[in-house]
Design a protein around this motif. Structure first.
Motif, mmCIF file in Angstrom:
data_model
loop_
_atom_site.group_PDB
_atom_site.id
_atom_site.type_symbol
_atom_site.label_atom_id
_atom_site.label_comp_id
_atom_site.label_asym_id
_atom_site.label_seq_id
_atom_site.Cartn_x
_atom_site.Cartn_y
_atom_site.Cartn_z
ATOM 1 N N ARG A 1 4.745 1.416 3.502
ATOM 2 C CA ARG A 1 6.178 1.651 3.306
ATOM 3 C C ARG A 1 7.005 1.027 4.422
ATOM 4 O O ARG A 1 8.091 0.516 4.185
ATOM 5 N N ASP B 1 -5.812 -0.984 -2.438
ATOM 6 C CA ASP B 1 -5.090 -2.244 -2.523
ATOM 7 C C ASP B 1 -5.337 -2.819 -3.918
ATOM 8 O O ASP B 1 -6.125 -2.245 -4.702
ATOM 9 N N VAL C 1 7.324 10.263 0.832
ATOM 10 C CA VAL C 1 7.192 10.000 2.257
ATOM 11 C C VAL C 1 7.092 11.304 3.013
ATOM 12 O O VAL C 1 7.871 12.219 2.772
ATOM 13 N N SER C 2 6.144 11.395 3.912
ATOM 14 C CA SER C 2 6.064 12.569 4.780
ATOM 15 C C SER C 2 6.956 12.323 5.982
ATOM 16 O O SER C 2 6.575 11.649 6.929
ATOM 17 N N ASP D 1 0.843 -1.192 0.000
ATOM 18 C CA ASP D 1 0.000 0.000 0.000
ATOM 19 C C ASP D 1 0.879 1.242 0.000
ATOM 20 O O ASP D 1 2.008 1.230 0.510
ATOM 21 N N GLY D 2 0.347 2.327 -0.548
ATOM 22 C CA GLY D 2 1.134 3.545 -0.668
ATOM 23 C C GLY D 2 1.179 4.397 0.577
ATOM 24 O O GLY D 2 1.815 5.446 0.575
ATOM 25 N N ASP D 3 0.528 3.965 1.682
ATOM 26 C CA ASP D 3 0.550 4.782 2.897
ATOM 27 C C ASP D 3 1.797 4.474 3.726
ATOM 28 O O ASP D 3 2.645 3.661 3.355
ATOM 29 N N ALA D 4 1.905 5.128 4.884
ATOM 30 C CA ALA D 4 3.093 4.968 5.726
ATOM 31 C C ALA D 4 3.242 3.532 6.207
ATOM 32 O O ALA D 4 4.356 2.994 6.261
ATOM 33 N N GLU E 1 -2.234 5.658 -2.703
ATOM 34 C CA GLU E 1 -2.583 5.654 -1.284
ATOM 35 C C GLU E 1 -4.073 5.399 -1.100
ATOM 36 O O GLU E 1 -4.923 5.948 -1.796
ATOM 37 N N GLY E 2 -4.369 4.511 -0.152
ATOM 38 C CA GLY E 2 -5.750 4.178 0.151
ATOM 39 C C GLY E 2 -6.327 3.072 -0.702
ATOM 40 O O GLY E 2 -7.513 2.725 -0.548
#
Length: 655
Positions: free
Chosen positions: A316, A346, A456-457, A310-313, A343-344
């Motif tokens: 990663r 699958d 990445v934040s 998934d593209g969220d934290a 992000e968000g």
């Protein structure tokens, strides 16, 4: 004579069907297959085909069909036992001679396979009944087609606690076997066993040969975990298998990519979209054993599975953990790529909303492992000072040292150094922005060559870290250099605990006499193979052999090492006196005894390593009474106090 199923699986895996057939027939290449006039009936036009990736032959003329054992039986006019013995010689395997106890174990295992298959058919049938309507509606809402329900053998576990038990007992199975196979569960207070899965959509899990060995169940209503998976049992170890593995092997043989998703529905959606090499771990993070299995799915030269996250934290972080597990096992032509989804979303969401082209675009953007490795260290670092940049370089070097294969390690090191030169040169040049104040270019993520960085934040780097935030993790069989620590108090350590020669002999002899240990201690063995020691050559050969083939037995491994020229060293290594101490497990030890011995010796080596680190930390604090050195000393003390060596003998120090 009955042969253990594992032995027959290993025999088939070691042999290439076209090699065996080609010694008896003149084969002609036909795309990914081979063809020849059929040896079992008269014909002039070839209709006999051999498919290596699927492991079978088939004649479209007379219908002859089978695997390598069946071909030799039919062509050479041999019985089953004779054919297996002949092929074992060609494969370099020693034919096991099963004793009565082994035969009983094999028969019991066959009974358990039959029981789990019966449970699977029961669940499939219940999905079609009125009580399973809610499960069927759920699958339809998720876009699962009727063909996919049949293909993946999806089913429904009724809410009734006792209905499966009654069915299995009527069918002739025992309650004890059903509990051992994981489909029933006994209450803690005693009484009749009841269904392990209740009111759930069930996803059968198959082994490498396509036999159902376990289930994953998704809850439909009420309390409980969203997904529930079978517990490990004699047929199933969740850390070794992958969902859809048997079908993915055939797809990979046909040139399709192996794609690792996170869940059952993701795999089904990917297969629906044409990505038939999709697999998923079974309720856990990707294990080292599963990573090695991924490489076995694809033919040599094409071993580059794509790990989808998934593209969220959280996705990663999962990607970074997977990279840490992959690094020690990299060899030439064997790596992974990493793909991040929007992000968000699958794979199931993406395929249903945007179709196969959108998923293909994600896969096309999959990044090399070296890019992700860079981001692991770059995402939250400042590079304002020479010390910052030196720390960044040291952290990357520490990661690269995890790679056991020296050739791959050297190429990674060269690429990292080239990127560092380009990144820091860009920072110093007028066109590079002129310093940390221009557009946030004081961050490591702003200085990289090659593909664009991960989005990445990153949190701001902290100037200090409290001891509460620096609580060391307990030792779990891994060298302490792998335990993450805050950047400000990172302790530079050697790649592994230094092994005294006799300890090194014991560990290496344990692996030679008990190769099945490798799946559990692979990471430690890889580190041992990278140390400078008397037996480094044998270490590296053993790790290389077991990485490529973790099912090797002791005799086959010994013969392989002798073929490589280590016969003299092996005689010295395995000489008399090595296992004289009662704590040392000899060649006749059980797997459990061998594992206890390994853990015992490794723990002693680690304790000595930590004691040396403690002395270094005390000296550093005496020279410089800084917060970082205080935290370093506290951290090493905490790790040393938390380490349990497993030995209470006052007269034994692991030597």
């Amino acid at each position: 004579m009955a042969f253990p199923p594992q032995f027959l699986d290993e025999l088939r895996a070691r042999l290439t069907l076209s090699d065996i057939v080609g010694k008896r027939l003149r084969l002609i290449r036909a795309g990914r297959e081979f063809k020849a006039p059929c040896p079992f009936h008269n014909e002039k036009t070839p209709s006999f085909y051999v498919n290596d990736s699927k492991g079978f032959f088939h004649c479209f003329g007379c219908g002859a069909h089978g695997d390598v054992v069946g071909f030799v039986m039919r062509h050479d006019n041999l019985g089953f036992v004779e054919a297996v013995e002949l092929l074992s010689g060609e494969a370099g395997l020693q034919v096991p001679r099963a004793n009565p106890e082994e035969l009983r174990r094999i028969e019991r295992q066959r009974s358990l396979y039959d029981l789990v298959e019966a449970a699977c058919r029961f669940f499939e049938e219940r999905l079609r009944r009125p009580e399973g309507r809610v499960a069927l509606d759920y699958l339809m809402r998720r876009g699962v087609t009727e063909d996919e329900i049949v293909r993946f053998r999806l089913g429904y576990a009724p809410a009734d606690r006792m209905v499966l038990r009654s069915h299995l007992l009527k069918t002739g199975f025992t309650e004890d076997d059903a509990v051992e196979a994981g489909v029933l569960r006994r209450p803690d207070g005693g009484g009749d066993a009841y269904s392990f899965f209740r009111d759930r959509v069930l996803f059968p899990v198959q082994d490498r040969r396509g036999r159902v060995v376990a289930f994953g169940g998704r809850i439909l209503d009420g309390d409980g975990p969203k997904y529930l998976n079978s517990a490990d049992n004699p047929l199933f170890h969740k850390g070794r298998l992958l969902y859809n593995m048997s079908r993915a092997r055939a797809a990979a043989g046909d040139g399709k990519p192996v794609i690792v998703a996170e869940g059952y529905m993701d795999v089904i959606a990917l297969v629906r979209a044409g990505f038939e090499g999709a697999v998923a771990p079974l309720g856990t993070a990707l294990t080292e054993t599963q990573i090695l299995e991924l490489w076995k799915l694809s033919p040599p030269g094409r071993r580059v599975p794509i790990l989808c996250f998934d593209g969220d934290a959280a996705g990663r972080r999962a990607a970074f953990r997977a990279v840490e597990r992959v690094l020690p096992h990299l060899v030439p032509d064997q790596t992974v790529r990493v793909a991040f989804l929007p992000e968000g979303q699958d794979p199931d969401d993406l395929v249903r909303t945007a179709g196969a082209p959108a998923m293909q675009e994600v896969l096309d953007r999959a990044r090399p492992l070296s890019d992700v490795l860079w981001d692991m260290e770059a995402q939250s670092r400042a590079l304002d000072t020479p010390e910052d940049r030196a720390g960044f370089e040291a952290a990357l070097e520490e990661r690269v040292r995890l790679i056991a294969d020296r050739t791959v390690q050297a190429h990674y090191r060269n690429e990292i150094r080239q990127r560092l030169r380009e990144a820091f040169q860009a920072r110093r040049s007028p066109s590079g922005g002129g310093g940390a104040g221009a557009g946030g270019e004081g961050r490591a993520g702003s200085f990289r060559s090659g593909p664009a960085p991960l989005a990445v934040s990153a949190p701001d780097a902290r100037s200090s870290v409290s001891y509460a935030e620096f609580k060391p993790r307990p030792f779990r069989g891994r060298p302490v250099s792998l335990l993450p620590q805050p950047r400000e108090v990172r302790v530079t350590r050697r790649a592994m605990p230094a092994l005294k020669e006799n300890r090194e002999r014991v560990l290496l002899a344990l692996l030679l006499n008990h190769p099945s240990l490798f799946d559990e201690v692979a990471e430690q063995a890889v580190f041992a193979s990278s140390s400078e020691g008397r037996y480094q050559g044998i270490w590296r050969a053993v790790v290389s052999a077991l990485t490529h083939d973790s099912l090797l037995d002791a005799q086959s491994l010994y013969s392989h090492l002798c073929d490589l020229g280590f016969s003299g060293s092996l005689e010295e290594l395995l000489g008399a006196g090595l296992f004289d101490h009662p704590r040392f497990a000899g060649p006749q030890a059980t797997p459990e005894e061998a594992r206890r011995c390994w853990d015992h010796v490794w723990a002693w080596a680690l304790r000595e390593h930590l004691e040396a680190e403690l002395e270094e930390a005390r000296n550093a604090l005496a020279r410089d009474l800084s917060e970082a050195n205080v935290l370093r000393l506290q951290g090493v003390k905490g790790e040393l106090e938390g380490l349990k060596t497993g030995s209470s003998d006052p007269d034994f120090d692991g030597r």
